[in-house]
Design a protein around this motif. Structure first.
Motif, PDB file in Angstrom:
ATOM      1  N   GLN A 133       0.827  -1.207   0.000  1.00 27.44           N
ATOM      2  CA  GLN A 133       0.000   0.000   0.000  1.00 27.44           C
ATOM      3  C   GLN A 133       0.864   1.261   0.000  1.00 27.44           C
ATOM      4  O   GLN A 133       0.580   2.215  -0.724  1.00 27.44           O
ATOM      5  CB  GLN A 133      -0.950   0.006   1.214  1.00 27.44           C
ATOM      6  CG  GLN A 133      -2.071  -1.003   1.122  1.00 27.44           C
ATOM      7  CD  GLN A 133      -2.972  -0.753  -0.079  1.00 27.44           C
ATOM      8  OE1 GLN A 133      -3.258   0.371  -0.461  1.00 27.44           O
ATOM      9  NE2 GLN A 133      -3.413  -1.839  -0.689  1.00 27.44           N
ATOM     10  N   LEU A 136       2.382   1.648  -3.443  1.00 28.60           N
ATOM     11  CA  LEU A 136       1.380   2.145  -4.396  1.00 28.60           C
ATOM     12  C   LEU A 136       1.143   3.639  -4.207  1.00 28.60           C
ATOM     13  O   LEU A 136       0.939   4.368  -5.175  1.00 28.60           O
ATOM     14  CB  LEU A 136       0.050   1.386  -4.229  1.00 28.60           C
ATOM     15  CG  LEU A 136      -0.043   0.036  -4.909  1.00 28.60           C
ATOM     16  CD1 LEU A 136      -1.315  -0.693  -4.488  1.00 28.60           C
ATOM     17  CD2 LEU A 136      -0.017   0.191  -6.425  1.00 28.60           C
ATOM     18  N   ARG A 144      -0.883   4.308 -10.841  1.00 31.59           N
ATOM     19  CA  ARG A 144      -1.519   3.550  -9.771  1.00 31.59           C
ATOM     20  C   ARG A 144      -2.897   3.053 -10.207  1.00 31.59           C
ATOM     21  O   ARG A 144      -3.269   1.922  -9.964  1.00 31.59           O
ATOM     22  CB  ARG A 144      -1.628   4.403  -8.500  1.00 31.59           C
ATOM     23  CG  ARG A 144      -2.226   3.625  -7.325  1.00 31.59           C
ATOM     24  CD  ARG A 144      -2.251   4.376  -6.002  1.00 31.59           C
ATOM     25  NE  ARG A 144      -2.936   5.655  -6.089  1.00 31.59           N
ATOM     26  CZ  ARG A 144      -2.336   6.842  -6.005  1.00 31.59           C
ATOM     27  NH1 ARG A 144      -1.029   6.915  -5.839  1.00 31.59           N
ATOM     28  NH2 ARG A 144      -3.028   7.950  -6.080  1.00 31.59           N
ATOM     29  N   ILE A 147      -2.583   0.041 -12.439  1.00 31.66           N
ATOM     30  CA  ILE A 147      -2.203  -1.148 -11.664  1.00 31.66           C
ATOM     31  C   ILE A 147      -3.408  -1.681 -10.894  1.00 31.66           C
ATOM     32  O   ILE A 147      -3.655  -2.885 -10.861  1.00 31.66           O
ATOM     33  CB  ILE A 147      -1.029  -0.827 -10.703  1.00 31.66           C
ATOM     34  CG1 ILE A 147       0.238  -0.509 -11.498  1.00 31.66           C
ATOM     35  CG2 ILE A 147      -0.786  -1.960  -9.713  1.00 31.66           C
ATOM     36  CD1 ILE A 147       0.751  -1.652 -12.346  1.00 31.66           C
ATOM     37  N   GLU A 148      -4.162  -0.784 -10.272  1.00 31.56           N
ATOM     38  CA  GLU A 148      -5.332  -1.217  -9.509  1.00 31.56           C
ATOM     39  C   GLU A 148      -6.364  -1.880 -10.416  1.00 31.56           C
ATOM     40  O   GLU A 148      -6.944  -2.917 -10.054  1.00 31.56           O
ATOM     41  CB  GLU A 148      -5.952  -0.025  -8.773  1.00 31.56           C
ATOM     42  CG  GLU A 148      -5.106   0.458  -7.605  1.00 31.56           C
ATOM     43  CD  GLU A 148      -5.583   1.779  -7.010  1.00 31.56           C
ATOM     44  OE1 GLU A 148      -6.440   2.462  -7.621  1.00 31.56           O
ATOM     45  OE2 GLU A 148      -5.090   2.124  -5.919  1.00 31.56           O
ATOM     46  N   ALA A 178       5.051   1.663 -13.622  1.00 33.84           N
ATOM     47  CA  ALA A 178       4.518   1.464 -12.270  1.00 33.84           C
ATOM     48  C   ALA A 178       5.116   0.220 -11.637  1.00 33.84           C
ATOM     49  O   ALA A 178       5.516   0.237 -10.462  1.00 33.84           O
ATOM     50  CB  ALA A 178       2.993   1.361 -12.320  1.00 33.84           C
ATOM     51  N   LEU A 182       7.262   0.023  -8.254  1.00 40.22           N
ATOM     52  CA  LEU A 182       6.843  -0.843  -7.146  1.00 40.22           C
ATOM     53  C   LEU A 182       7.965  -1.811  -6.773  1.00 40.22           C
ATOM     54  O   LEU A 182       8.235  -2.036  -5.591  1.00 40.22           O
ATOM     55  CB  LEU A 182       5.586  -1.633  -7.518  1.00 40.22           C
ATOM     56  CG  LEU A 182       4.277  -0.842  -7.543  1.00 40.22           C
ATOM     57  CD1 LEU A 182       3.145  -1.719  -8.086  1.00 40.22           C
ATOM     58  CD2 LEU A 182       3.934  -0.344  -6.148  1.00 40.22           C
TER      59      LEU A 182
END
Length: 192
Positions: A133, A136, A144, A147-148, A178, A182
């Motif tokens: 979290q 992100l 983001r 990715i979500e 992303a 990450l």
């Protein structure tokens, strides 16, 4: 000339086996069992398994002599093919059986998990969730969101592109960026 005589003799043996003559099978066995045993031993690597394979192969010839077709090759070739296939099958079966026994032995000897192990796993899982979290939260909103959509909602990249109204290439490049960020944020360095 000798090969043709041998082939004719083998053909006659198969005809006699089809007629149910056990003596014909015994003669075929006497002719080819030593060579078949050597072939089976090379494939299985085990003398006992090789003997079993050869017995199974000759039994198959006795039970289903019609599976031999002279238009596909000689009796010798047919017989050695049966031996080879059965040997390979036996090796596979033995290998699968050995793996299954090893897996069962590993499961039986594994220490039983206690409550403290479960708590430790839950804490690790919670820490990982918090790290993800936080990671992100450290990437730009447009990356983001992609990715979500892809990983948390299970949407394919083409559907993400349609929903966001951006080209598919943009979705792919943002997702790649992303994922790289990450990876770095989660301690993976910059290998992504």
């Amino acid at each position: 000339m000798v090969i043709e005589l041998d082939s004719a003799r083998d053909q006659a043996l198969i005809r006699r086996i089809r007629a149910g003559e056990r003596a014909a099978l015994a003669e075929l066995f006497e002719r080819y069992a030593p060579i078949a045993l050597g072939l089976a031993r090379r494939v299985t690597g085990d003398a006992g398994l090789a003997e079993d394979v050869v017995q199974e192969a000759f039994l198959a010839v006795w039970e289903r002599p019609a599976t031999y077709r002279s238009d596909l090759g000689t009796v010798r070739t047919y017989l050695f093919s049966v031996v080879h296939h059965r040997a390979v099958d036996r090796v596979r079966r033995e290998s699968a059986h050995r793996r299954r026994l090893e897996r069962e032995a590993t499961l039986d000897t594994a220490a039983p998990r206690g409550v403290e192990d479960e708590v430790a796993d839950a804490l690790d899982s919670r820490q990982q969730h918090e790290q993800i979290q936080a990671a992100l939260g450290g990437i730009p909103e447009e990356q983001r969101r992609i990715i979500e959509m892809m990983y948390f909602r299970g949407m394919p990249q083409s559907k993400v592109a349609d929903e966001l109204g951006v080209p598919l290439g943009t979705v792919k490049s943002r997702a790649r960026l992303a994922m790289r960020k990450l990876h770095e944020a989660l301690g993976g360095g910059d290998r992504a």
